[in-house]
Enzyme design. Structure first.
Site, mmCIF file in Angstrom:
data_model
loop_
_atom_site.group_PDB
_atom_site.id
_atom_site.type_symbol
_atom_site.label_atom_id
_atom_site.label_comp_id
_atom_site.label_asym_id
_atom_site.label_seq_id
_atom_site.Cartn_x
_atom_site.Cartn_y
_atom_site.Cartn_z
ATOM 1 N N GLU A 1 7.520 -2.486 32.751
ATOM 2 C CA GLU A 1 6.934 -1.685 33.826
ATOM 3 C C GLU A 1 5.696 -2.335 34.434
ATOM 4 O O GLU A 1 5.454 -2.232 35.641
ATOM 5 C CB GLU A 1 6.586 -0.283 33.329
ATOM 6 C CG GLU A 1 7.767 0.690 33.293
ATOM 7 C CD GLU A 1 8.637 0.547 32.060
ATOM 8 O OE1 GLU A 1 8.347 -0.328 31.214
ATOM 9 O OE2 GLU A 1 9.619 1.301 31.936
ATOM 10 N N HIS B 1 8.803 12.706 27.318
ATOM 11 C CA HIS B 1 9.647 12.503 28.504
ATOM 12 C C HIS B 1 9.708 13.762 29.379
ATOM 13 O O HIS B 1 10.704 13.986 30.057
ATOM 14 C CB HIS B 1 11.090 12.163 28.088
ATOM 15 C CG HIS B 1 11.332 10.731 27.703
ATOM 16 N ND1 HIS B 1 10.685 10.119 26.681
ATOM 17 C CD2 HIS B 1 12.171 9.796 28.208
ATOM 18 C CE1 HIS B 1 11.122 8.870 26.564
ATOM 19 N NE2 HIS B 1 12.027 8.648 27.477
HETATM 20 C C1 LIG Z 1 8.313 2.006 28.543
HETATM 21 C C2 LIG Z 1 9.717 2.501 28.651
HETATM 22 N N1 LIG Z 1 10.496 2.042 29.647
HETATM 23 C C3 LIG Z 1 11.758 2.457 29.768
HETATM 24 C C4 LIG Z 1 12.297 3.361 28.900
HETATM 25 C C5 LIG Z 1 13.717 3.875 29.087
HETATM 26 N N2 LIG Z 1 14.625 3.346 28.089
HETATM 27 C C6 LIG Z 1 14.951 4.041 26.988
HETATM 28 S S1 LIG Z 1 15.976 3.198 25.985
HETATM 29 C C7 LIG Z 1 15.982 1.859 27.007
HETATM 30 C C8 LIG Z 1 16.781 0.659 26.632
HETATM 31 C C9 LIG Z 1 16.226 -0.011 25.422
HETATM 32 O O1 LIG Z 1 17.079 -1.012 24.998
HETATM 33 P P1 LIG Z 1 16.853 -1.729 23.616
HETATM 34 O O2 LIG Z 1 15.432 -2.042 23.433
HETATM 35 O O3 LIG Z 1 17.801 -2.858 23.527
HETATM 36 O O4 LIG Z 1 17.194 -0.627 22.517
HETATM 37 P P2 LIG Z 1 18.572 0.142 22.290
HETATM 38 O O5 LIG Z 1 18.529 1.354 23.173
HETATM 39 O O6 LIG Z 1 19.670 -0.795 22.618
HETATM 40 O O7 LIG Z 1 18.564 0.538 20.865
HETATM 41 C C10 LIG Z 1 15.207 2.099 28.126
HETATM 42 C C11 LIG Z 1 15.034 1.170 29.247
HETATM 43 C C12 LIG Z 1 11.449 3.835 27.877
HETATM 44 N N3 LIG Z 1 11.870 4.743 26.997
HETATM 45 N N4 LIG Z 1 10.179 3.379 27.772
#
Ligand SMILES: Cc1ncc(C[n+]2csc(CCOP(=O)(O)OP(=O)(O)O)c2C)c(N)n1
Ligand SMILES: Cc1ncc(C[n+]2csc(CCOP(=O)(O)OP(=O)(O)O)c2C)c(N)n1
Ligand SMILES: [Mg+2]
Ligand SMILES: [Mg+2]
Lengths: 333, 333, 333, 333
Positions: free
Chosen positions: A57, A126
């Site tokens: 971000e 959230h």
């Molecule tokens: C700072 C922030 N940006 C965006 C999100 C939205 N978000 C939640 S899960 C996710 C994907 C994360 O992927 P990864 O780190 O590979 O973990 P996984 O969900 O695959 O376990 C995103 C973008 C968030 N929760 N926090």
């Protein structure tokens, strides 16, 4: 159309009208947005103008600042308003001050779209509205639509604006339907008088507008309903005019009792119109607690139309203000 | 008096001018320090004595249409890029004639005509912005390059990581320049950073990197040319680490007593002004007499700039209310 | 009914239980998905089907006094560490008997007795916290270890970079575990990250790293043991990258249609439950009949947990106002 | 002693009294703090408890959260409040919610010290008070001392508090001298009535307290001076009691007109005491502009004692409120 479709429509129309409008954020391109607020944008405008970003971000908010300074009109999506907590610097301390620090040589026409608010069971990290993070930022405008029409018209206005604009989208409204006249223009900085009335002015924002509307109807009294729409710079003139007429003020907000934006309205209006007021002005807010997940608690977290209509009745009939429900119930810490 | 753009363009292939510009920076910083000590300059200052070759070397490689996002330590960058000593000093003194009209101060240099974006006083503040400027160039299909210029200790902030990753995945025409002057405030780099060669961090982003002797203007030019040309050709970002040394303290009155004995002296042997003198003398472009003349003239020149700035008016109260919001889009680059 | 700590301790050297715990997670997630689809669970869910070996393998290596800071995708971690299916499901259903009393929801698991810190729904949120827990252990001279557990896409957020750097320079007893399940939401990792082997980022911090097959519980145990033992011995942090695969969609109703054809099927051949079955059968600890029995028993077991959670009470309104501030210090670990 | 020495004294006394108190931040150890607010701490308490950090606000703020959860009492220094813009997540979204999300199992006894405010020529990115960033955060306390005594007593109280506390230090006060009774305890959440009076209640905070004090003296009228001291949770009872007595309210604040904390006070008090008020309540604030660098403008940015005494005279003598100076002067945008 639905609120989220109004967002898509505004984006589409602006991207058509102005080649310099670009859009990026997490999963906004190929996946068309976690809330389907960018349906068709990648398809219509291609991968150069519509982009998925890494989960960064800070970088992509700042990238919008830099691109805006170089003549683009970036729109970015912060999926949940809370995520700005890792990127506030770029919007507030960099973007909003660039025009000032360059003696006006650079402008920063960018829009930060962010979903906000409670009601969908997303839990305490959230579900906040968090207007307070951005409200005291000279150089930044802050807007929050309340229905598909204002989502459409205000987003177009925000994209056309030559300043950084924070565009807060109440997440719970995404699925709401409403008429949208794509020719209707709304100006940033102008409140909407949604319903005229003589006995009390009810100021609200975002998701609370429909709550206030229902409350007014239920109360059966003559209340003037105002959708503030723009939080910075807010429409002092419109609220002054209304309260001058009604002599009473209720602000309905989803933000917490302490630190919520409604104090700004109550404080200013009282200072200006003290002798015109027939009763104490008041706020109806959420309590000072994190947003709870449990559905019953979450529903009770935000002001309800019952809260608001009871307050309207009391203020109009008795010139008295009601205490917040949690104080009435003795639940205050 | 020449404009900043003229001053920038004059640098082109004019080796003597490179040397002169380095002298200008050196003398400017020396006087700034004195003026701060005497109380004539308030707030804070961050000098770049010893780092002149990097600033001027970079300026000779970039085109005026390119942009740079630098830091609070940017008097040298500003002067190298063309900002006049008068305008720079006027800003530091808070005068209306300063590059930001006196509302910015020492940490906020800016001049659109030479691509100098408002410098940021927040560590990491400029990196995402530079990436964003590069994004604009990429989308606009312009052969322009953005530079993010920052210190060694700034490579530990989140924005560094996110910006490099974003620039790499989008292949943006941006060059990240680490001015590794060995210290972040009062801490030697080894106390806060587990590796010595910071350019190695580029590997995390599959990004090419270059390490260069920042005291040697020719080496700087060569390294920057490689990185900038690559970016201009669409090959994406490069991380350049220039090894320099901060001859002065961190800011204001810092005496830098925390330096190991002999370290400063060792680096002073590589004083970029000395090195350039030697090179130019070897080429027959400078003589001892000419050097003395030029130095004396520079003392005079900076003196005049300071005196002029002293006589300049302060901004009026109304200036404080200008350039917060803009109706018109600044005709951005 | 056993407590979470008992459930955790029972894992010790009990290979059949490892398998059973993996079955528990698998069945739990399957039912969670169904309950979400049927509307009985609101909000959101992030399943870890296919990633059971990593969760259970990690749990078998850590001591109950160690702590873990994980993410919104933590039903599996919670169950592996010992949280009961009932308490986990009750939380997801928002019941008073849930691990956070029903105010947290699916993204917020917590149980102090087994070192499960409140999981964060913010990308990067848990990494600095884990480093801080490790700092406490270091200062307290305790042989405890903290684990930060996060996804592949989270390696692009600033907090990742800062946390690894801080842990390295302070030699903190923390293990950073990347659950590289190939996707961040709807984006394949290669679309957002320029390198494939994310553990290589450890080099930026002079930190050792390990890459491990996250589908193989024995490999996980070996890698984690190496990293955890190193940390416990005071050798500082390690970055472990476990290669896994997210068999389910990202969250809620995501069908994961963005996956390349055949990719899921390829990974399903490495299904950790299958692999463990094979290994245990080879060792003579499992037979086909036993497997069928255990699976049937697990269906029954989860069914009971769900039914129990269904009957549980919701938190009362007063619960919303509790645990905001505390007078007493919780007797922290 | 000086304000900054009071900080040192409070830190020293708490570190002596409680081994679990630790302290870290940028250049706070070896260099003893950029504002000399940690003189002698490294020497007295050693490098295990007093630490320099990399420039990684997100990591070290979060490290304080994690360490606090594991039984330490971390105090951290954010050099300038603006730097929290890169780390807000860890304080607001993680730290402040841990107690809630763990059903009270974990507490987070940490203090974030940050210097804030204008007056020293640090420019628009290093001069704001920014209470609004943290004000609407249930779970977090926010405190701001106004003199050496309150710096000492409140910092001790903050360190002893079992919740996260944001401790804002008006930078311009660091050099101020005042008596400090180290036996005097101050409670978080209690305002200080500094001077009794009968005709108007003047509520102020931090640097504005002495401005208000001088104004009251200059006005020659009987005003009750209250130092709010704690912003969250603020002392509603004390202000209610005072305004009930005086019937008039002026809030003096350094924050901007829009979004500043004073609205909270005016709004709440008006709602509660409407019929007791003899005149409109009012705020005296900074204007809605970035903090300008130029000394004359910067001095005019904050409310002056002339502004305040004129307002006191007008409200007490005529029951009228004065418009903000920039509106009187027609300088409003
Ligand atoms: C700072 C922030 N940006 C965006 C999100 C939205 N978000 C939640 S899960 C996710 C994907 C994360 O992927 P990864 O780190 O590979 O973990 P996984 O969900 O695959 O376990 C995103 C973008 C968030 N929760 N926090
Ligand atoms: C986010 C943030 N944290 C801390 C600071 C305070 N600060 C200003 S300069 C500086 C040191 C930076 O060192 P380096 O990056 O090496 O640059 P140099 O000053 O040596 O040019 C610090 C910590 C800041 N401005 N912003
Ligand atoms: Mg440095
Ligand atoms: Mg993933």
């Amino acid at each position: 159309m639905r609120f989220r479709q109004a967002i898509v429509a505004a984006m589409t129309d602006e991207m058509k009208a102005d080649e310099s409008v670009i859009f990026f954020g997490e999963d906004v391109a190929a996946a068309e947005g976690p809330f389907k607020t960018s349906e068709g944008l990648l398809e219509n405008f291609g991968p150069v103008r519509v982009r998925d970003t890494p989960i960064s971000e800070m970088a992509f908010t700042g990238a919008a600042v830099g691109a805006a300074m170089m003549g683009m009109r970036p729109v970015i999506e912060i999926m949940f308003m809370e995520f700005l907590g890792v990127a506030l610097d770029q919007l507030v301390t960099e973007g909003a001050k660039m025009h000032y620090l360059s003696k006006g040589e650079f402008s920063v026409p960018m829009v930060v779209r962010a979903s906000c608010g409670s009601g969908l069971g997303f839990g305490s990290q959230h579900s906040q509205t968090l207007e307070n993070w951005v409200a005291a930022t000279p150089g930044l405008k802050v807007v929050q639509p309340s229905d598909p029409q204002s989502a459409y018209s205000l987003l177009r206005a925000a994209i056309q604006d030559n300043n950084p604009v924070m565009f807060l989208e109440p997440r719970i409204l995404y699925a709401e339907r409403g008429e949208v006249d794509t020719n209707l223009k709304m100006e940033i900085g102008r409140a909407r008088v949604l319903q005229e009335g003589s006995d009390v002015t009810v100021v609200s924002l975002g998701n609370m507008v429909s709550v206030a509307r229902k409350a007014i109807k239920d109360s059966g009294l003559s209340a003037e309903l105002i959708d503030l729409a723009t939080l910075v710079p807010w429409d002092r003139a419109a609220i002054l005019e209304s309260v001058k007429k009604t002599g009473r003020l209720i602000v309905v907000e989803e933000s917490p009792w302490s630190g919520g934006w409604g104090s700004e309205i109550v404080s200013f209006i009282t200072t200006e119109l003290f002798s015109d007021l027939k009763s104490a002005p008041m706020r109806i807010t959420a309590p000072d607690v994190p947003v709870p997940f449990n559905g019953t608690l979450e529903a009770r977290y935000v002001p309800t139309s019952e809260d608001v209509s009871a307050a309207i009745t009391e203020i109009v009939t008795n010139n008295k203000v009601l205490q917040p429900w949690w104080i009435q119930k003795g639940l205050n810490r | 008096m020449s404009t900043s753009l003229e001053r920038r363009e004059a640098l082109k292939d004019n080796e003597i001018l490179w040397y002169e510009r380095m002298l200008e920076i050196r003398e400017f910083e020396k006087r700034t320090n004195e003026l701060f000590a005497s109380g004539e300059i308030r707030g804070t200052t961050h000098l770049c004595v010893g780092q002149e070759a990097l600033a001027v070397g970079l300026a000779t490689v970039l085109e005026p249409e390119d942009v740079i996002a630098a830091t609070y330590r940017s008097h040298g960058i500003a002067l190298a890029f063309g900002l006049t000593s008068h305008s720079t000093m006027a800003e530091i003194m808070g005068k209306a004639t300063g590059c930001a009209g006196g509302v910015g101060g020492s940490m906020h240099m800016c001049d659109k005509s030479i691509g100098l974006l408002p410098t940021s006083a927040i560590i990491g503040g400029g990196m995402p912005v530079a990436a964003g400027a590069a994004l604009a160039f990429q989308i606009q299909n312009k052969p322009q390059v953005a530079v993010a210029f920052f210190g060694d200790a700034a490579t530990n902030i989140g924005a560094f990581h996110e910006s490099l990753n974003l620039a790499a995945i989008w292949k943006l025409p941006v060059v990240f320049v680490i001015d590794n002057n060995v210290y972040g405030e009062y801490s030697r780099i080894n106390l806060t950073t587990p590796i010595e060669d910071l350019h190695l961090r580029a590997a995390s982003y599959d990004m090419p990197s270059i390490k260069v002797d920042g005291m040697d203007i020719y080496a700087v030019q060569e390294a920057m040319t490689q990185a900038v040309d690559g970016a201009r050709r669409g090959e994406g970002p490069t991380l350049v680490e220039a090894k320099t040394y901060r001859f002065s303290g961190h800011s204001r009155a810092d005496q830098a007593l925390y330096r190991p004995a002999g370290e400063l002296e060792m680096w002073q042997k590589k004083d970029p002004i000395l090195l350039t003198e030697q090179a130019l003398t070897k080429k027959g472009l400078l003589s001892e007499a000419k050097i003395l003349d030029m130095k004396a003239a520079m003392v005079e020149f900076i003196d005049q700039a300071i005196n002029q700035a002293r006589l300049d008016p302060e901004p009026g109260l109304e200036q404080m209310f200008e350039n917060i919001y803009t109706a018109a889009k600044a005709s951005n680059a």
